[in-house]
Design an enzyme around this catalytic site. Sequence first.
Site, PDB file in Angstrom:
ATOM      1  N   ASN A 100      60.773  32.448  69.009  1.00  0.00           N
ATOM      2  CA  ASN A 100      60.334  31.150  69.519  1.00  0.00           C
ATOM      3  C   ASN A 100      60.705  30.085  68.500  1.00  0.00           C
ATOM      4  O   ASN A 100      60.179  30.090  67.393  1.00  0.00           O
ATOM      5  CB  ASN A 100      58.830  31.168  69.779  1.00  0.00           C
ATOM      6  CG  ASN A 100      58.302  29.819  70.215  1.00  0.00           C
ATOM      7  OD1 ASN A 100      57.525  29.222  69.511  1.00  0.00           O
ATOM      8  ND2 ASN A 100      58.747  29.339  71.347  1.00  0.00           N
ATOM      9  N   HIS A 108      61.760   9.180  60.653  1.00  0.00           N
ATOM     10  CA  HIS A 108      61.721   7.731  60.825  1.00  0.00           C
ATOM     11  C   HIS A 108      62.138   7.043  59.525  1.00  0.00           C
ATOM     12  O   HIS A 108      61.932   7.564  58.432  1.00  0.00           O
ATOM     13  CB  HIS A 108      60.315   7.271  61.213  1.00  0.00           C
ATOM     14  CG  HIS A 108      59.835   7.850  62.501  1.00  0.00           C
ATOM     15  ND1 HIS A 108      60.425   7.568  63.702  1.00  0.00           N
ATOM     16  CD2 HIS A 108      58.819   8.705  62.763  1.00  0.00           C
ATOM     17  CE1 HIS A 108      59.801   8.214  64.661  1.00  0.00           C
ATOM     18  NE2 HIS A 108      58.814   8.919  64.120  1.00  0.00           N
TER      19      HIS A 108
END
Length: 193
Positions: free
Chosen positions: A73, A101
């Site tokens: 996963n 960011h």
Amino acid sequence: MMKGGMHNLIAKLLTFWLPIPRGRRRCLRHRLRSFFIRMTIDKGVMLGEGVRFHEKSHLTSGSSVGDHTGIINLDVQGSGHIRIGRYSMIAWDVLAMTSNHDFNGEGIPFDGNDIIKNVEIGDYCWIGARTMLLPGTRIGDGAIIQGGSVVHGVIPPLAIAGGNPAKVFAYRDAAKFERLKAEGKFFDTFDLG
């Protein structure tokens, strides 16, 4: 829903009636589940030969996975992509961040711009469960990352690293690693169950 979700249920329904030994039925079930999961992966992702998925994963467009890699996963998030080499193993709940960011921009706490830093995992690597790979991480061939680690920067080839932040605490035996690689002693990801 049970572990593996709808893909697992469909694979079980398609194989439970087959008159073959239990081990072969289990292997076939894993192959079917991997096939169904592969069908949900973005078309912009390059998957090598024999790549196996054991649970639903998300990879961003432009990502690539090398031959015979097993992914239980993996969640790749951000504007960048991940490159995973051949014969690697990714455990469950692994998160790879490929951008961040811009906190030095024209806004507080950050502006709307992303700084893209792709993640690279070499050949023959093992990434433990619940590991977080931060933007720009590069993991060398044959390295092992301990479960629950937060990795940033460069992990050298054959290193064994772990913690938050992940630090190298040992190395694999290089001669034994090269011998096993030359003999083709690779783990069969269908043995995971």
